[in-house]
Design a protein around this motif. Structure first.
Motif, PDB file in Angstrom:
ATOM      1  N   LEU A 139     -97.868  16.420  79.265  1.00 21.73           N
ATOM      2  CA  LEU A 139     -97.260  15.289  79.980  1.00 21.73           C
ATOM      3  C   LEU A 139     -98.321  14.303  80.446  1.00 21.73           C
ATOM      4  O   LEU A 139     -98.131  13.078  80.322  1.00 21.73           O
ATOM      5  N   PHE A 140     -99.415  14.793  80.966  1.00 20.64           N
ATOM      6  CA  PHE A 140    -100.463  13.904  81.453  1.00 20.64           C
ATOM      7  C   PHE A 140    -101.130  13.152  80.300  1.00 20.64           C
ATOM      8  O   PHE A 140    -101.637  12.032  80.493  1.00 20.64           O
ATOM      9  N   VAL A 143     -98.508  10.112  79.898  1.00 22.20           N
ATOM     10  CA  VAL A 143     -98.323   9.122  80.966  1.00 22.20           C
ATOM     11  C   VAL A 143     -99.564   8.944  81.825  1.00 22.20           C
ATOM     12  O   VAL A 143     -99.572   8.080  82.718  1.00 22.20           O
ATOM     13  N   LYS A 146    -100.993  11.251  86.559  1.00 19.66           N
ATOM     14  CA  LYS A 146    -100.218  10.765  87.700  1.00 19.66           C
ATOM     15  C   LYS A 146     -99.569  11.954  88.405  1.00 19.66           C
ATOM     16  O   LYS A 146     -98.913  12.776  87.776  1.00 19.66           O
ATOM     17  N   ALA A 149     -95.724  12.267  88.238  1.00 18.13           N
ATOM     18  CA  ALA A 149     -95.163  12.662  86.946  1.00 18.13           C
ATOM     19  C   ALA A 149     -94.873  14.165  86.925  1.00 18.13           C
ATOM     20  O   ALA A 149     -93.849  14.621  86.397  1.00 18.13           O
ATOM     21  N   LEU A 153     -91.248  16.039  86.594  1.00 18.50           N
ATOM     22  CA  LEU A 153     -91.055  17.123  85.620  1.00 18.50           C
ATOM     23  C   LEU A 153     -90.428  18.339  86.296  1.00 18.50           C
ATOM     24  O   LEU A 153     -89.540  18.986  85.718  1.00 18.50           O
TER      25      LEU A 153
END
Length: 576
Positions: A139-140, A143, A146, A149, A153
């Motif tokens: 995920l990082f 995006v 952050k 984020a 999730l």
């Protein structure tokens, strides 16, 4: 789905009673601030709690049994259920968004998972934590590093898991327990806090309830006729999935508890050997897949099978007893959960021959025992799985309060016995017609047909009697006739004989005997003849007769319309 209530079920209920009593006693000791000596406050609270719960159950039982609630149509019930589910999910999302400012993390998952030049530095951890760190790192990379984020999730993972959990509980125990569990999972403050905290619990919860849903589908399929090949395939799949969940985290082995109830599901006894064989196949598959996972881990890490298995055992070995985790993690919603769970001690008796408590009771007790013995790891302590199982048990306990007639549904409508006899019997004789003129004559009648009509009319006018009653009445009359040698109908109207009475003509006596025999035959034929089904007149309107329409006016077409050929220019080559 429900299980047969047997000696094992009552044994589990006794264990259930003991554990609830112990928890209430500890709560009394905490309230009274007493650690040593005779726990008077605990005993008082225990007796008071059981007394109040029994009173609540007794009053609720009286109200439920006395109030007649009209059953809702299936389509309307599905619409109401869907609206409630959507409202609970939206309320849960809104509460998490409003509390997102209090987000945090249980460990340094953000620092480990964020994207750096050196890459993600992951030390040797258990499977569930490793999968969570890989998901965060992916995920990082999309995006950026952050913080919010990861919190989003977590919210998404928890809401997906709650949605899957609703369908799993619904398949296992029904709509009522599913809605109660959904309400606690979406709106309880403790659940909301877990949804906005960095932790691998939500990812593992999604996997846990997904496997539970597959197991519930397999159990439901095993209670339906046909599809034996599919049930064998599902037995293998369920065993493999439980092994994967247990290897990832030891709490996953509690998913085998519903599989243990496979032979006790409420159904016919003809396939007991088949269900036991499927259960054993699931257990063997579970053991084989677990060994295969250990072998794959050893091959990937370059270690031996024994060392990997020893490391897994060391991770989930005994680490010391822990008794106060329940009071550290419990909130106000836990008190309501305990009240509903304790109410299940009485609602367990609402059904006569079946119950739905055992899988949830054993799951809660198994996870509790793991946490007491310290088998679980600090970061994956099985707290959310335990909370989920408690919501399922509370939902079953509350829903069983509304069971009527011992849980046995009425299969036939309440109709008069005579009407049921008419529907069951098949009539082969002519339809009796009621005569408008009264039958006037002496008994015995002169014609057998008139006697038959009179008997039929008498049966139609009087209430219907059972065949056994008619047979006994006929035998009683026949016995009376044999004792007196006088027909019953003559003994009621004939004057008693005197010494000066003259004997009757032998021809008349022979005629009377023949008439009596004919009457007996007619009576027996009427008793043996099945009753006729009385059909009602068709209330629907009959189709109207088709009336052919004829044109009653002339048609004068134009001269240009009196041909069908269309003139085409010879130079036109449109057909090419």
């Amino acid at each position: 789905m429900s299980c047969k209530k047997n000696a094992i079920s009552y044994g589990i209920w006794a264990l259930y009673l003991m554990v609830v009593g112990i928890v209430l006693s500890f709560m009394g000791m905490v309230v009274g601030g007493q650690n040593t000596g005779v726990p008077y406050m605990a005993l008082i609270l225990l007796a008071l709690a059981f007394g109040i719960l029994f009173l609540v159950y007794f009053l609720a039982k009286k109200i439920v049994d006395s109030v007649q609630v009209k059953k809702m149509a299936s389509g309307r019930a599905a619409l109401v259920e869907g609206i409630l589910v959507v409202l609970f999910l939206l309320a849960g999302i809104a509460m998490r968004v409003l509390m997102i400012g209090d987000a945090g993390e249980e460990a340094a998952y953000y620092e480990v998972a964020k994207v750096t030049e050196s890459g993600m530095q992951v030390q040797l951890v258990q499977g569930s934590i490793y999968y969570y760190l890989c998901l965060l790192n992916g995920l990082f990379r999309l995006v950026g590093n952050k913080w919010m984020a990861g919190i989003v999730l977590q919210i998404v993972l928890q809401m997906i898991g709650i949605g899957i959990a609703y369908f799993a509980v619904r398949r296992l125990s029904g709509k009522g327990p599913a809605l109660v569990s959904l309400m606690f999972l979406t709106m309880a403050p403790g659940s909301v806090r877990d949804g906005i905290t960095y932790s691998p619990k939500m990812l593992y919860f999604c996997m846990y309830v997904l496997i539970l849903l597959i197991i519930a589908q397999y159990l439901w399929r095993s209670t339906r006729p046909g599809g034996r090949v599919l049930t064998w395939i599902l037995a293998v799949i369920c065993g493999a999935l439980v092994a994967f969940a247990g290897y990832t985290d030891i709490v996953g082995f509690t998913l085998a508890i519903p599989l243990c109830g496979l032979p006790t599901l409420k159904r016919e006894q003809r396939g007991m050997a088949l269900w036991v064989a499927q259960f054993l196949l699931s257990i063997l598959t579970m053991a084989g897949v677990f060994c295969l996972l250990v072998q794959m881990d050893s091959a990937m890490s370059g270690s031996s099978f024994e060392r990997v298995l020893g490391a897994w055992g060391a991770t989930y070995g005994l680490k010391g007893a822990d008794y106060d985790f329940f009071f550290r993690e419990g909130g106000y919603e836990t008190i309501l959960l305990m009240v509903l769970i304790a109410l299940g001690l009485f609602t367990f008796m609402r059904r006569k021959n079946e119950e739905m408590f055992s899988p949830w009771i054993m799951t809660v007790l198994s996870i509790t025992l793991m946490r007491i013995l310290g088998v679980v790891t600090p970061n994956m302590n099985g707290s959310y799985q335990m909370y989920f199982a408690m919501t399922g048990l509370a939902g079953v306990a509350l829903s069983e309060l509304f069971v009527r007639d011992g849980g046995v549904s009425a299969e036939t409508a309440d109709v008069p016995e005579a009407m049921v006899d008419d529907l069951d019997e098949e009539h082969t004789g002519p339809v009796p017609v009621r005569s408008e003129q009264p039958v006037i004559g002496t008994w015995p009648p002169l014609e057998p047909v008139a006697a038959a009509d009179a008997v039929v009319m008498e049966e139609l006018e009087q209430p219907r009697k059972s065949e056994e009653h008619v047979r006994r009445k006929f035998l009683r009359k026949q016995k009376q006739q044999e004792q007196t040698d006088v027909p019953v109908w003559e003994s009621l109207t004939q004057e008693p004989a005197t010494e000066h009475s003259e004997p009757e003509n032998p021809a008349v006596e022979v005629k009377k005997d023949m008439t009596e025999k004919k009457q007996e035959e007619i009576t027996m034929q009427q008793e043996e003849t099945p009753k006729q089904v009385q059909f009602i007149e068709n209330p629907l309107p009959l189709p109207k007769k088709h009336v052919k329409k004829v044109m009653d006016y002339p048609i004068q077409p134009q001269p240009s319309q009196m041909h069908y050929d269309i003139e085409v220019d010879p130079k036109d080559n449109f057909d090419f």
